[in-house]
Write a protein that holds these residues in place. Structure first.
Motif, PDB file in Angstrom:
ATOM      1  N   UNK A 103       4.994  -2.944   7.568  1.00 16.53           N
ATOM      2  CA  UNK A 103       3.797  -3.376   6.909  1.00 16.53           C
ATOM      3  C   UNK A 103       2.965  -2.296   6.286  1.00 16.53           C
ATOM      4  N   UNK A 104       2.907  -1.436   7.114  1.00 15.40           N
ATOM      5  CA  UNK A 104       2.287   0.033   6.537  1.00 15.40           C
ATOM      6  C   UNK A 104       2.819   0.625   5.501  1.00 15.40           C
ATOM      7  N   UNK A 105       4.134   0.630   5.100  1.00 24.94           N
ATOM      8  CA  UNK A 105       4.885   1.131   4.166  1.00 24.94           C
ATOM      9  C   UNK A 105       4.471   0.242   3.034  1.00 24.94           C
ATOM     10  N   UNK A 106       4.012  -1.041   2.798  1.00 28.12           N
ATOM     11  CA  UNK A 106       3.997  -1.835   1.769  1.00 28.12           C
ATOM     12  C   UNK A 106       2.483  -1.765   1.197  1.00 28.12           C
ATOM     13  N   UNK A 111      -2.613  -5.209  -3.619  1.00 29.38           N
ATOM     14  CA  UNK A 111      -3.968  -5.373  -4.099  1.00 29.38           C
ATOM     15  C   UNK A 111      -4.763  -5.342  -2.632  1.00 29.38           C
ATOM     16  N   UNK A 112      -6.045  -4.965  -2.879  1.00 31.81           N
ATOM     17  CA  UNK A 112      -6.948  -5.155  -1.686  1.00 31.81           C
ATOM     18  C   UNK A 112      -6.856  -6.575  -1.088  1.00 31.81           C
ATOM     19  N   UNK A 113      -6.991  -7.718  -2.217  1.00 32.57           N
ATOM     20  CA  UNK A 113      -6.951  -8.899  -1.871  1.00 32.57           C
ATOM     21  C   UNK A 113      -5.797  -9.242  -0.967  1.00 32.57           C
ATOM     22  N   UNK A 114      -4.636  -8.683  -1.299  1.00 34.92           N
ATOM     23  CA  UNK A 114      -3.143  -8.895  -0.689  1.00 34.92           C
ATOM     24  C   UNK A 114      -3.297  -8.410   0.794  1.00 34.92           C
ATOM     25  N   UNK A 115      -3.865  -7.072   0.919  1.00 35.91           N
ATOM     26  CA  UNK A 115      -4.216  -6.354   1.998  1.00 35.91           C
ATOM     27  C   UNK A 115      -4.837  -7.240   3.120  1.00 35.91           C
ATOM     28  N   UNK A 152      -7.941   0.125  10.343  1.00 36.49           N
ATOM     29  CA  UNK A 152      -8.485   1.669   9.731  1.00 36.49           C
ATOM     30  C   UNK A 152      -7.783   2.077   8.828  1.00 36.49           C
ATOM     31  N   UNK A 153      -6.487   2.546   8.826  1.00 40.27           N
ATOM     32  CA  UNK A 153      -5.536   2.900   7.735  1.00 40.27           C
ATOM     33  C   UNK A 153      -5.693   1.576   6.646  1.00 40.27           C
ATOM     34  N   UNK A 154      -5.284   0.508   6.778  1.00 41.94           N
ATOM     35  CA  UNK A 154      -5.604  -0.283   5.744  1.00 41.94           C
ATOM     36  C   UNK A 154      -6.762  -0.463   4.956  1.00 41.94           C
TER      37      UNK A 154
END
Length: 163
Positions: A103-106, A111-115, A152-154
């Motif tokens: 998931x991190x790779x994607x 978009x922020x909403x998708x994240x 935190x990364x996201x």
């Protein structure tokens, strides 16, 4: 949590209706029950698990099934260890942790909403495992720490895309 007794749910469903059997099996699984054998399920006893099983037992009886809910105690420390081991959620936590790099790779292509949506879905998945983790151990601690790092990364990815 300290559990000194166990709940046994013994059930017999009236009909050979596969849909009903699967529905109850899924419900038992989401509550964290372990199948000791066909129709016999085990949970550590506490107020929450007892309430959940009483509710399910009532539902099964209303559907024509036969249910017995019993409280039991282990005989000795060896048996307690054996029973507790049946509820080891280490593999579920490890699987969750192994899924995070994918998931991190994607994240950079979202978009922020998708994240944010992904974070909610993954948080629910982790919460579902924690809910049935009656005997937390190192695996749960590691999964929660890894999850916090991922969040935190996201959030940093969201922040950098909005700047």
């Amino acid at each position: 949590m300290n559990f000194d007794s166990w709940l046994l749910l013994l059930l017999t469903l009236r009909a050979n209706n596969a849909t009903i059997r699967v529905r109850y099996w899924r419900t038992l699984k989401t509550k964290g029950c372990v199948a000791l054998r066909d129709g016999v399920y085990l949970l550590p006893a506490n107020t929450q698990t007892e309430s959940a099983l009483r509710e399910l037992a009532h539902e099964i009886m209303e559907g024509g099934g036969v249910v017995h809910l019993l409280r039991a105690q282990h005989f000795d420390a060896e048996q307690e260890i054996e029973l507790r081991s049946m509820f080891n959620r280490s593999e579920e936590f490890a699987e969750f942790v192994r899924s995070l790099p994918k998931f991190k790779e994607t994240l950079f292509s979202k978009t922020p909403r998708e994240i944010s949506s992904l974070l909610r879905r993954l948080q629910k998945k982790l919460d579902d495992i924690i809910y049935i983790d009656f005997f937390p151990n190192e695996a749960s601690t590691k999964a929660i720490a890894t999850w916090k790092d991922f969040v935190l990364f996201a959030k940093n990815v969201i922040y950098s895309s909005e700047s």
